[in-house]
Design a protein around this motif. Structure first.
Motif, PDB file in Angstrom:
ATOM      1  N   SER A   1     -18.388  47.772  -7.157  1.00  0.00           N
ATOM      2  CA  SER A   1     -18.161  46.330  -7.043  1.00  0.00           C
ATOM      3  C   SER A   1     -18.993  45.688  -5.933  1.00  0.00           C
ATOM      4  N   GLU A   2     -19.854  46.459  -5.280  1.00  0.00           N
ATOM      5  CA  GLU A   2     -20.641  45.931  -4.168  1.00  0.00           C
ATOM      6  C   GLU A   2     -21.584  44.811  -4.619  1.00  0.00           C
ATOM      7  N   GLY A   3     -21.902  43.930  -3.677  1.00  0.00           N
ATOM      8  CA  GLY A   3     -22.779  42.790  -3.963  1.00  0.00           C
ATOM      9  C   GLY A   3     -24.240  43.069  -3.684  1.00  0.00           C
ATOM     10  N   GLU A   4     -24.537  44.219  -3.060  1.00  0.00           N
ATOM     11  CA  GLU A   4     -25.919  44.607  -2.763  1.00  0.00           C
ATOM     12  C   GLU A   4     -26.098  46.072  -3.115  1.00  0.00           C
ATOM     13  N   SER A   5     -27.339  46.425  -3.469  1.00  0.00           N
ATOM     14  CA  SER A   5     -27.643  47.805  -3.820  1.00  0.00           C
ATOM     15  C   SER A   5     -29.144  48.008  -3.690  1.00  0.00           C
ATOM     16  N   SER A   6     -29.570  49.236  -3.596  1.00  0.00           N
ATOM     17  CA  SER A   6     -30.995  49.556  -3.646  1.00  0.00           C
ATOM     18  C   SER A   6     -31.294  50.109  -5.025  1.00  0.00           C
ATOM     19  N   CYS A   7     -32.406  49.707  -5.579  1.00  0.00           N
ATOM     20  CA  CYS A   7     -32.798  50.198  -6.900  1.00  0.00           C
ATOM     21  C   CYS A   7     -33.068  51.696  -6.805  1.00  0.00           C
ATOM     22  N   GLY A   8     -32.528  52.441  -7.730  1.00  0.00           N
ATOM     23  CA  GLY A   8     -32.706  53.888  -7.758  1.00  0.00           C
ATOM     24  C   GLY A   8     -34.119  54.313  -8.119  1.00  0.00           C
ATOM     25  N   GLN A   9     -34.931  53.405  -8.639  1.00  0.00           N
ATOM     26  CA  GLN A   9     -36.296  53.752  -9.028  1.00  0.00           C
ATOM     27  C   GLN A   9     -37.330  53.188  -8.056  1.00  0.00           C
ATOM     28  N   CYS A  10     -37.356  51.853  -7.887  1.00  0.00           N
ATOM     29  CA  CYS A  10     -38.401  51.256  -7.041  1.00  0.00           C
ATOM     30  C   CYS A  10     -37.956  51.063  -5.594  1.00  0.00           C
ATOM     31  N   ARG A  11     -36.670  51.307  -5.309  1.00  0.00           N
ATOM     32  CA  ARG A  11     -36.083  51.251  -3.967  1.00  0.00           C
ATOM     33  C   ARG A  11     -36.039  49.850  -3.351  1.00  0.00           C
ATOM     34  N   VAL A  12     -36.267  48.800  -4.129  1.00  0.00           N
ATOM     35  CA  VAL A  12     -36.150  47.441  -3.622  1.00  0.00           C
ATOM     36  C   VAL A  12     -34.675  47.162  -3.338  1.00  0.00           C
ATOM     37  N   LYS A  13     -34.390  46.489  -2.211  1.00  0.00           N
ATOM     38  CA  LYS A  13     -33.028  46.089  -1.882  1.00  0.00           C
ATOM     39  C   LYS A  13     -32.655  44.924  -2.791  1.00  0.00           C
ATOM     40  N   LEU A  14     -31.565  45.090  -3.538  1.00  0.00           N
ATOM     41  CA  LEU A  14     -31.189  44.113  -4.553  1.00  0.00           C
ATOM     42  C   LEU A  14     -29.901  43.377  -4.219  1.00  0.00           C
ATOM     43  N   LEU A  15     -29.903  42.089  -4.536  1.00  0.00           N
ATOM     44  CA  LEU A  15     -28.696  41.292  -4.535  1.00  0.00           C
ATOM     45  C   LEU A  15     -28.173  41.330  -5.962  1.00  0.00           C
ATOM     46  N   VAL A  16     -26.901  41.666  -6.129  1.00  0.00           N
ATOM     47  CA  VAL A  16     -26.306  41.712  -7.460  1.00  0.00           C
ATOM     48  C   VAL A  16     -25.847  40.297  -7.797  1.00  0.00           C
ATOM     49  N   ARG A  17     -26.556  39.667  -8.704  1.00  0.00           N
ATOM     50  CA  ARG A  17     -26.219  38.294  -9.104  1.00  0.00           C
ATOM     51  C   ARG A  17     -24.989  38.282  -9.994  1.00  0.00           C
ATOM     52  N   GLU A  18     -24.309  37.157 -10.007  1.00  0.00           N
ATOM     53  CA  GLU A  18     -23.152  36.983 -10.876  1.00  0.00           C
ATOM     54  C   GLU A  18     -23.565  36.915 -12.339  1.00  0.00           C
ATOM     55  N   HIS A  19     -24.816  36.589 -12.590  1.00  0.00           N
ATOM     56  CA  HIS A  19     -25.272  36.449 -13.977  1.00  0.00           C
ATOM     57  C   HIS A  19     -25.209  37.788 -14.700  1.00  0.00           C
ATOM     58  N   PHE A  20     -24.589  37.769 -15.868  1.00  0.00           N
ATOM     59  CA  PHE A  20     -24.463  38.962 -16.693  1.00  0.00           C
ATOM     60  C   PHE A  20     -25.218  38.741 -17.986  1.00  0.00           C
ATOM     61  N   SER A  21     -26.087  39.673 -18.343  1.00  0.00           N
ATOM     62  CA  SER A  21     -26.839  39.598 -19.595  1.00  0.00           C
ATOM     63  C   SER A  21     -26.100  40.411 -20.649  1.00  0.00           C
ATOM     64  N   ARG A  22     -25.593  39.744 -21.676  1.00  0.00           N
ATOM     65  CA  ARG A  22     -24.938  40.454 -22.770  1.00  0.00           C
ATOM     66  C   ARG A  22     -25.950  41.278 -23.554  1.00  0.00           C
ATOM     67  N   ARG A  23     -27.163  40.785 -23.661  1.00  0.00           N
ATOM     68  CA  ARG A  23     -28.204  41.531 -24.379  1.00  0.00           C
ATOM     69  C   ARG A  23     -28.473  42.867 -23.701  1.00  0.00           C
ATOM     70  N   LEU A  24     -28.553  42.873 -22.379  1.00  0.00           N
ATOM     71  CA  LEU A  24     -28.811  44.103 -21.633  1.00  0.00           C
ATOM     72  C   LEU A  24     -27.521  44.844 -21.267  1.00  0.00           C
ATOM     73  N   GLY A  25     -26.404  44.143 -21.287  1.00  0.00           N
ATOM     74  CA  GLY A  25     -25.130  44.740 -20.887  1.00  0.00           C
ATOM     75  C   GLY A  25     -25.114  45.061 -19.406  1.00  0.00           C
TER      76      GLY A  25
END
Length: 181
Positions: A138-162
């Protein structure tokens, strides 16, 4: 809209709290954990329940499958042979729900024939920078497991991507400290 807003974005999924009584020729419950789907076994009773590993002591026909891949394959086979009027009830965390949802839609079920019941905190994150998917809590921030960029988890949810969208928190310093070492 900010993360502290009380009203969720229109794209944020809303989940069912109880099974609808819509008419169906067949009802299939797919559960990540059988115990979490107990409430779905009441009226209207399902024709079949698929779950990971464990099964319950009930009169409902059940199949406990040994792995998530086996569950997805079995469900895909059932849905490819499904007749009109089949309804699907899915219970699990968001990563599980939306994977099953995409399988069902690909097999021809309509969105209205699929009911989602969220259990657990795990959810899917999509890195908009490299296209990598990963599961997070449920965290609001994460690091990408591939490119290692620090990510903000946006509220936007893509149903196409799930998945929720992960965007770079700080473009001036995009990488997590351990990447720079």
């Amino acid at each position: 809209m900010t993360a502290s807003s009380a009203e969720p974005l229109f794209s944020t999924p809303r989940y069912a709290t109880e099974a609808s009584g819509h008419a169906a020729s067949r009802r299939i419950v797919v559960a990540q954990q059988a115990r979490a789907a107990v409430a779905l076994l009441d009226a209207p009773a399902p024709t079949l329940m698929l779950c990971l590993g464990e099964t319950l002591t009930t009169s409902v026909d059940q199949e406990g499958l040994p792995s998530i891949e086996a569950l997805y394959l079995r469900l895909q086979m059932l849905l490819e042979q499904a007749q009109a009027g089949t309804r699907l009830y899915v219970c699990g965390d968001e990563s599980f729900l939306w994977h099953v949802y995409r399988l069902a839609r690909h097999a021809g079920l309509l969105a209205d024939e699929i009911e989602l019941f969220r259990q657990g905190e795990r959810r899917r994150l999509y890195c908009v920078h490299c296209g990598h998917f990963q599961d997070i809590g449920s965290e609001g921030e994460s690091s990408c497991g591939q490119c290692r960029v620090k990510l903000l988890v946006r509220e936007h949810f893509s149903r196409r991507l799930g998945a929720y969208m992960g965007v770079c928190i700080d473009p001036d310093s995009p990488y997590a400290p351990e990447v720079l070492a």
